[in-house]
Write a protein that holds these residues in place. Structure first.
Motif, PDB file in Angstrom:
ATOM      1  N   VAL A  79       0.844  -1.209   0.000  1.00  0.00           N
ATOM      2  CA  VAL A  79       0.000   0.000   0.000  1.00  0.00           C
ATOM      3  C   VAL A  79       0.877   1.256   0.000  1.00  0.00           C
ATOM      4  CG1 VAL A  79      -1.598   1.364   1.438  1.00  0.00           C
ATOM      5  CG2 VAL A  79      -2.039  -1.064   1.059  1.00  0.00           C
ATOM      6  N   LEU A  80       1.940   1.246   0.828  1.00  0.00           N
ATOM      7  CA  LEU A  80       2.846   2.392   0.901  1.00  0.00           C
ATOM      8  C   LEU A  80       3.622   2.565  -0.410  1.00  0.00           C
ATOM      9  CD1 LEU A  80       3.950   4.655   2.700  1.00  0.00           C
ATOM     10  CD2 LEU A  80       5.661   3.038   3.560  1.00  0.00           C
ATOM     11  N   ALA A  81       4.082   1.453  -0.972  1.00  0.00           N
ATOM     12  CA  ALA A  81       4.813   1.503  -2.250  1.00  0.00           C
ATOM     13  C   ALA A  81       3.913   2.057  -3.357  1.00  0.00           C
ATOM     14  CB  ALA A  81       5.316   0.110  -2.622  1.00  0.00           C
ATOM     15  N   ARG A  82       2.644   1.614  -3.377  1.00  0.00           N
ATOM     16  CA  ARG A  82       1.687   2.114  -4.372  1.00  0.00           C
ATOM     17  C   ARG A  82       1.536   3.630  -4.250  1.00  0.00           C
ATOM     18  NH1 ARG A  82      -2.350  -0.014  -7.081  1.00  0.00           N
ATOM     19  NH2 ARG A  82      -3.711   1.632  -6.287  1.00  0.00           N
ATOM     20  N   PHE A  83       1.441   4.098  -3.015  1.00  0.00           N
ATOM     21  CA  PHE A  83       1.263   5.537  -2.776  1.00  0.00           C
ATOM     22  C   PHE A  83       2.458   6.323  -3.303  1.00  0.00           C
ATOM     23  CE2 PHE A  83       1.996   9.241   0.009  1.00  0.00           C
ATOM     24  CZ  PHE A  83       0.855   9.968  -0.282  1.00  0.00           C
ATOM     25  N   LEU A  84       3.666   5.855  -3.018  1.00  0.00           N
ATOM     26  CA  LEU A  84       4.881   6.559  -3.448  1.00  0.00           C
ATOM     27  C   LEU A  84       5.003   6.570  -4.973  1.00  0.00           C
ATOM     28  CD1 LEU A  84       7.357   5.181  -0.748  1.00  0.00           C
ATOM     29  CD2 LEU A  84       6.382   7.482  -0.841  1.00  0.00           C
ATOM     30  N   ILE A  85       4.712   5.433  -5.607  1.00  0.00           N
ATOM     31  CA  ILE A  85       4.798   5.337  -7.076  1.00  0.00           C
ATOM     32  C   ILE A  85       3.735   6.214  -7.745  1.00  0.00           C
ATOM     33  CG2 ILE A  85       4.492   3.785  -9.069  1.00  0.00           C
ATOM     34  CD1 ILE A  85       5.660   1.536  -7.193  1.00  0.00           C
ATOM     35  N   ASN A  86       2.492   6.084  -7.264  1.00  0.00           N
ATOM     36  CA  ASN A  86       1.386   6.812  -7.905  1.00  0.00           C
ATOM     37  C   ASN A  86       1.423   8.311  -7.633  1.00  0.00           C
ATOM     38  OD1 ASN A  86       0.400   4.509  -9.096  1.00  0.00           O
ATOM     39  ND2 ASN A  86      -1.125   4.097  -7.512  1.00  0.00           N
ATOM     40  N   SER A  87       1.970   8.705  -6.483  1.00  0.00           N
ATOM     41  CA  SER A  87       2.055  10.142  -6.164  1.00  0.00           C
ATOM     42  C   SER A  87       3.115  10.832  -7.014  1.00  0.00           C
ATOM     43  CB  SER A  87       2.384  10.334  -4.678  1.00  0.00           C
ATOM     44  OG  SER A  87       1.340   9.827  -3.877  1.00  0.00           O
TER      45      SER A  87
END
Length: 208
Positions: A79-87
């Protein structure tokens, strides 16, 4: 048949719930659907999907914390990795690059699901005005998610918060027009159909 009856949520407030169901039904057909159709006409689908992605992205703390509370640290990391990539690569979350390029799943968890994982049953069915299907457990869960939602702290006042959430609801509805109508059309009793669909959906989410 008795097994089917047991695997249903209790509904001691049915007379009141049915009144609120009718109110929500009228609000959908008289207000939400017409506004969503106008919005859909003017806003192209890719942009509406992008707005959905951006809302989902900014609410990452809800999923991150609840995955941790449920003892799923690997999923919380995803979830955290998704946030960093998508942001970053996803332009502030408008594009779900994490799913498209890296096949990273969102792992949607909320506080109601967390309470369910710890053994708290739904209790009984509640059909809230505007908010719709819920239960005591999921109503408590909504408050927990509200405290974890960055939008709660980013908007300056209550009126703006209501406007932002109304905008989110219109955007969501524009992407799912026809689904509620299909459910109503195919059901003998739409109220019971919505209640059962809600209960089975939440049960499946908790057991996942």
């Amino acid at each position: 048949n008795s097994d089917e009856e047991q695997d249903q949520i209790k509904d001691p407030l049915e007379p009141v719930n049915r009144v609120f169901f009718q109110i929500n039904d009228k609000l959908y057909f008289w207000l939400l659907k017409p506004v969503s159709k106008i919005y859909k006409f003017f806003v192209p689908k890719p942009l509406r999907k992008g707005i959905r992605n951006a809302f989902h992205n900014i609410r990452m703390p809800i999923r991150f914390v609840n995955n941790l509370l449920q003892g799923k640290p690997e999923r919380a990391g995803t979830v955290l990795a998704r946030f960093l990539i998508n942001s970053t690569a996803g332009v502030g979350g408008l594009i779900d690059v994490a799913k498209r390029e890296f096949d990273l799943k969102p792992y949607d968890e909320d506080f109601g699901q967390t309470l369910g994982r710890y053994g708290m049953g739904p209790g009984f069915y509640i059909n809230w005005p505007i908010l719709g299907p819920s239960s005591p457990r999921d109503t408590i869960g909504l408050f927990g998610d509200f405290l974890l939602d960055p939008i709660t702290y980013l908007v300056p006042d209550f009126e703006t918060d209501v406007a932002v959430n109304a905008g989110w609801q219109v955007n969501e509805t524009s992407l799912s027009l026809g689904e509620y109508e299909d459910l109503k059309e195919s059901a003998i009793d739409p109220y019971v159909a919505v209640r059962n669909a809600y209960y089975q959906h939440r049960k499946a989410q908790i057991e996942e």
